[in-house]
Design a protein around this motif. Structure first.
Motif, PDB file in Angstrom:
ATOM      1  N   ARG A  77       1.072  -1.232  -0.137  1.00  0.00           N
ATOM      2  CA  ARG A  77       0.160   0.139   0.081  1.00  0.00           C
ATOM      3  C   ARG A  77       0.856   1.296  -0.028  1.00  0.00           C
ATOM      4  O   ARG A  77       1.876   1.206   0.677  1.00  0.00           O
ATOM      5  CB  ARG A  77      -0.843  -0.007   1.201  1.00  0.00           C
ATOM      6  CG  ARG A  77      -1.699  -1.336   1.472  1.00  0.00           C
ATOM      7  CD  ARG A  77      -2.601  -1.145   2.623  1.00  0.00           C
ATOM      8  NE  ARG A  77      -1.966  -0.879   4.056  1.00  0.00           N
ATOM      9  CZ  ARG A  77      -2.482  -0.488   5.063  1.00  0.00           C
ATOM     10  NH1 ARG A  77      -3.714  -0.920   5.233  1.00  0.00           N
ATOM     11  NH2 ARG A  77      -1.903  -0.370   5.973  1.00  0.00           N
ATOM     12  N   LYS A  78       0.338   2.240  -0.720  1.00  0.00           N
ATOM     13  CA  LYS A  78       0.779   3.526  -0.587  1.00  0.00           C
ATOM     14  C   LYS A  78      -0.067   4.403   0.281  1.00  0.00           C
ATOM     15  O   LYS A  78      -1.366   4.572  -0.137  1.00  0.00           O
ATOM     16  CB  LYS A  78       1.096   4.359  -1.951  1.00  0.00           C
ATOM     17  CG  LYS A  78       2.228   3.633  -2.625  1.00  0.00           C
ATOM     18  CD  LYS A  78       2.580   4.333  -4.068  1.00  0.00           C
ATOM     19  CE  LYS A  78       3.631   3.609  -4.751  1.00  0.00           C
ATOM     20  NZ  LYS A  78       3.963   4.287  -6.190  1.00  0.00           N
ATOM     21  N   LYS A  85       4.154  10.756   2.697  1.00  0.00           N
ATOM     22  CA  LYS A  85       3.740   9.756   1.935  1.00  0.00           C
ATOM     23  C   LYS A  85       4.521   8.606   2.398  1.00  0.00           C
ATOM     24  O   LYS A  85       5.710   8.599   2.672  1.00  0.00           O
ATOM     25  CB  LYS A  85       3.487   9.764   0.541  1.00  0.00           C
ATOM     26  CG  LYS A  85       2.606  10.613   0.139  1.00  0.00           C
ATOM     27  CD  LYS A  85       2.884  10.966  -1.440  1.00  0.00           C
ATOM     28  CE  LYS A  85       1.798  12.188  -2.060  1.00  0.00           C
ATOM     29  NZ  LYS A  85       1.355  13.339  -1.252  1.00  0.00           N
ATOM     30  N   MET A  86       4.109   7.376   2.543  1.00  0.00           N
ATOM     31  CA  MET A  86       4.914   6.185   2.917  1.00  0.00           C
ATOM     32  C   MET A  86       4.195   4.989   2.335  1.00  0.00           C
ATOM     33  O   MET A  86       3.224   4.967   1.995  1.00  0.00           O
ATOM     34  CB  MET A  86       4.949   6.083   4.536  1.00  0.00           C
ATOM     35  CG  MET A  86       3.552   5.753   5.117  1.00  0.00           C
ATOM     36  SD  MET A  86       3.489   6.056   6.792  1.00  0.00           S
ATOM     37  CE  MET A  86       4.606   4.602   7.480  1.00  0.00           C
ATOM     38  N   GLN A  87       5.002   3.921   2.422  1.00  0.00           N
ATOM     39  CA  GLN A  87       4.406   2.655   1.919  1.00  0.00           C
ATOM     40  C   GLN A  87       4.607   1.476   2.965  1.00  0.00           C
ATOM     41  O   GLN A  87       5.408   1.581   3.805  1.00  0.00           O
ATOM     42  CB  GLN A  87       5.436   2.256   0.685  1.00  0.00           C
ATOM     43  CG  GLN A  87       5.226   3.077  -0.564  1.00  0.00           C
ATOM     44  CD  GLN A  87       6.522   2.748  -1.786  1.00  0.00           C
ATOM     45  OE1 GLN A  87       6.328   1.392  -1.878  1.00  0.00           O
ATOM     46  NE2 GLN A  87       6.476   3.789  -2.450  1.00  0.00           N
ATOM     47  N   ALA A 104      12.494   1.383   6.954  1.00  0.00           N
ATOM     48  CA  ALA A 104      13.144   2.484   7.127  1.00  0.00           C
ATOM     49  C   ALA A 104      13.279   3.388   6.238  1.00  0.00           C
ATOM     50  O   ALA A 104      13.398   2.972   5.124  1.00  0.00           O
ATOM     51  CB  ALA A 104      14.145   2.244   7.900  1.00  0.00           C
ATOM     52  N   THR A 105      12.870   4.784   6.407  1.00  0.00           N
ATOM     53  CA  THR A 105      13.015   5.813   5.410  1.00  0.00           C
ATOM     54  C   THR A 105      13.950   6.847   5.939  1.00  0.00           C
ATOM     55  O   THR A 105      14.255   6.971   7.075  1.00  0.00           O
ATOM     56  CB  THR A 105      11.573   6.702   4.777  1.00  0.00           C
ATOM     57  OG1 THR A 105      11.098   7.070   5.901  1.00  0.00           O
ATOM     58  CG2 THR A 105      10.796   5.317   4.361  1.00  0.00           C
ATOM     59  N   GLU A 106      14.138   7.955   5.123  1.00  0.00           N
ATOM     60  CA  GLU A 106      14.803   9.022   5.793  1.00  0.00           C
ATOM     61  C   GLU A 106      14.185   9.795   6.902  1.00  0.00           C
ATOM     62  O   GLU A 106      14.744  10.282   7.925  1.00  0.00           O
ATOM     63  CB  GLU A 106      15.344  10.140   4.753  1.00  0.00           C
ATOM     64  CG  GLU A 106      16.233   9.818   3.873  1.00  0.00           C
ATOM     65  CD  GLU A 106      16.608  10.809   2.867  1.00  0.00           C
ATOM     66  OE1 GLU A 106      16.185  11.993   2.908  1.00  0.00           O
ATOM     67  OE2 GLU A 106      17.259  10.423   1.776  1.00  0.00           O
ATOM     68  N   MET A 107      12.919   9.577   6.891  1.00  0.00           N
ATOM     69  CA  MET A 107      11.991  10.369   7.819  1.00  0.00           C
ATOM     70  C   MET A 107      11.667   9.404   9.077  1.00  0.00           C
ATOM     71  O   MET A 107      11.270  10.018  10.082  1.00  0.00           O
ATOM     72  CB  MET A 107      10.806  10.880   7.134  1.00  0.00           C
ATOM     73  CG  MET A 107      10.903  12.069   6.525  1.00  0.00           C
ATOM     74  SD  MET A 107       9.338  12.619   5.512  1.00  0.00           S
ATOM     75  CE  MET A 107       8.272  12.965   7.156  1.00  0.00           C
TER      76      MET A 107
END
Length: 179
Positions: A77-78, A85-87, A104-107
């Motif tokens: 899902r997005k 926004k995230m997945q 994990a993301t940068e945020m």
């Protein structure tokens, strides 16, 4: 609904875990309509397919991939929260549990939420919410006050989920799917 247990502990220096139980059926509360395992599962499926009905601030959800293998369904899902926004990847194990994994993301640090249906005796239903997350660095480790605020926010969101499932079950004719 009664809180049976809540536990938060550091698994490794940068990995955290918090879990708690929410009692679904309580025979001492006559005004509380009991839910069946199937109704509870349908509510969890509605949360998976229609998360905007459950998550405050979520503006849109796009299911980009859905596949079922050996009865277990996986959704990619997005999620659109407006400012970000995230997945995620959500796994549905029928009548047992849902698991959401966010890389994990940068945020954000990596995280996982598992919602399991428990039934110690027939009709005695509970939901076990298990949150796991990583802190990006030792410097970003949560202080105790922030950790308590996060735990309370999780509990409140989970109680809202159960309340929303109850509302959807009440509004939906018997036998009709909620999602």
């Amino acid at each position: 609904m009664i809180w049976q247990t809540a536990d938060c502990r550091i698994l490794q220096p940068l990995k955290m875990k918090f879990e708690h139980l929410v009692q679904i059926n309580d025979t001492t509360l006559f005004a509380l309509q009991p839910l069946s395992r199937t109704q509870l599962w349908q509510g969890l499926m509605a949360r998976a397919y229609q998360p905007t009905d459950f998550l405050i601030g979520l503006e849109a959800c796009d299911i980009t991939k859905e596949e079922t293998l050996a009865g277990v369904t996986t959704l990619q899902r997005k999620l659109d929260f407006g400012a970000f926004k995230m997945q995620d990847t959500l796994t549905l194990e029928p009548l047992q549990r849902t698991t959401i994994v966010v890389d994990a993301t940068e945020m954000f640090s990596a995280s996982r939420l598992s919602i399991a249906i428990e039934e110690p005796t027939p009709g005695d239903l509970f939901l076990r919410f298990t949150y796991e997350w990583e802190e990006a660095t030792a410097d970003s480790a949560l202080d105790l006050t922030t950790l308590e605020i996060r735990k309370q926010a999780y509990k409140n969101a989970d109680l809202d989920t159960v309340q929303r499932i109850r509302e959807m079950t009440h509004d939906c004719p018997s036998g009709e799917k909620l999602h």
